[in-house]
Design a protein around this motif. Structure first.
Motif: not given
Ligand code: CO
Length: 461
Positions: A13-14, A177, A204, A206, A240
């Motif tokens: 996904r991300d 995010m 979470h 980045h 990530q």
């Molecule tokens: Co994200």
């Protein structure tokens, strides 16, 4: 006894959303799914707004079918999705019946954990989702959308945590995010949450700004239960940090990650090959891998930076880039410091571009921003700028309730209008969320030649 920390891999996904514009196909995922299932992850992030949209828009794939296929191959590891609360996977508030049914179908088709967030951290916009997730047997992970402003103190975030505890969520995510969560704040925030509740905390972030590994280390030291990483071949930059690297470092520091490094190697090698495909196709832009500490200064998510640049390019006004970057925080302040996450990040970005291009602030205002000032997105973290509000909506009353209370149930109308095009509730929900792309997709599915002439026309333009 060893301290435990678990991992969620974002590769499905991300990671591919951040690095290759969400273009990975189901076919490219299938051969490695069983290995992913055997690697010892707590969960795999597999679904969200962009993955759903890209399936229909670019890949001619049924996003529900992708989910079912992943579920067939991943039998032990939890499957997780990202949901925008009352906005579901879209950009506006949906009526409660659509929200509830979408959540029901997501869980029925294979999702275990739903990570739910509201762009304004207005918990009223999450209540219906949280109840529905629990009603249909899903695990509810509730987000703090992390941002930086004078109002976003640890006390402010702890107020949100208190509401989450009352709503009996199953876990709490600190969702950064933009990749702006620094190690010190990560430590203090996780510590503060851990001091008041035993609910698991997942972090979470980045890798954009180059500090993500330090952030995870301090989060782990403060007692975080789960961290989000991406397998090395699709890690780093706007994605990530690398699963294997972070896991090895933490193992060395005495943490038990539960990960199988041989399997991780296999997974990394597999996605190396997939990445090569996107490099050759020119979809992988090496720019996404640049370390960008400026995100810490502008507090603008990496994806938003590239969107702004492409909006300006389309208008042949690239030279205004830095003016727009300076305007973004001013617009954000006028709006009461919302976190820059979908759909607010797009709204703030577009308004900043308009303010700079027209040389008069708020001369042009998109409807979404008008609605925002009318209270139709929920309650901003801080009061909005009253002068700007007056300029935009005049003396119109501001709505202070839960925005979705203004909406009538939506399913009956949808069924009446589109029932003839669909074979299932899943397909109807596709139309509810992405009507412009779902309808052509469904018509094509029934008749493979349905839009061929139109494509030809496009080719000759
Ligand atoms: Co994200």
């Amino acid at each position: 006894m060893k301290k435990k920390i678990r991992f969620m891999d974002t590769v499905l996904r991300d990671a591919h959303q951040s690095l290759i514009a969400t273009r990975m196909t189901t076919e490219q995922m299938v051969p490695i799914l069983e290995t992913l299932d055997e690697a010892g992850y707590l969960s795999l992030e597999v679904w969200g707004g962009a993955t759903f949209d890209a399936c229909l828009r670019y890949l001619n794939e049924d996003p529900w079918e992708r989910l079912r296929i992943i579920r067939q191959h991943v039998k032990h590891t939890k499957l997780q999705m990202l949901l925008r609360g009352q906005n579901l996977l879209g950009y506006k508030h949906y009526p409660d019946d659509i929200v509830e049914t979408f959540i029901q179908k997501s869980i029925e088709n294979g999702i275990d954990v739903i990570r739910v967030f509201d762009a304004l951290n207005d918990m009223r916009n999450l209540e219906v989702s949280i109840k529905a997730i629990k009603k249909y047997g899903g695990e509810c992970q509730c987000c703090i959308c992390y941002t930086i402003s004078d109002v976003h103190t640890i006390e402010y975030y702890m107020g949100l945590v208190q509401k989450m505890i009352e709503l009996k969520v199953d876990s709490i995510a600190i969702k950064d995010m933009a990749g702006i969560l620094t190690p010190d704040v990560a430590y203090n925030l996780v510590k503060a949450i851990k001091a008041v509740t035993a609910i698991p905390v997942e972090v979470h972030t980045h890798a954009t700004a180059g500090i993500s590994e330090m952030t995870y280390l301090k989060a782990a030291e403060a007692g975080a239960d789960v961290i989000d990483t991406a397998i090395s071949s699709l890690s780093g930059g706007t994605s990530q940090p690398a699963t294997e690297s972070v896991a090895l470092a933490l193992e060395g520091l005495g943490y038990d990650t539960g990960l199988n490094f041989e399997k991780l190697n296999e997974i990394a090698d597999y996605f190396k090959g997939i990445k090569e495909v996107f490099v050759k196709e020119g979809i992988f832009n090496p720019k996404v891998m640049e370390v960008e500490p400026k995100t810490l200064l502008y507090q603008v998510p990496g994806g938003m930076l590239s969107n702004l640049l492409s909006q300006l390019k389309d208008a042949h006004k690239e030279e205004l880039y830095y003016d727009v970057l300076r305007e973004v925080p001013r617009v954000r302040a006028d709006l009461g410091y919302p976190p820059l996450v979908t759909p607010i990040s797009q709204m703030v970005g577009t308004q900043a571009v308009m303010n700079v291009m027209t040389k008069e602030r708020y001369k042009l205002v998109p409807n979404e921003i008008k609605d925002y000032f009318k209270g139709l997105y929920g309650q901003p973290p801080a009061p909005v700028n009253p002068e700007i509000q007056k300029k935009i909506i005049g003396d119109e009353a501001v709505f202070t309730g839960r925005p979705a209370d203004l909406l009538e149930p939506g399913l009956p109308e949808l069924e009446k209008e589109y029932g003839q095009f669909v074979d299932s509730m899943e397909e109807l929900l596709m139309i509810a969320l992405f009507p412009q792309v779902a309808l052509p997709y469904l018509k094509r599915k029934k008749d493979p030649f349905y839009d061929i002439p139109e494509q030809r026309v496009e080719l000759y333009v």
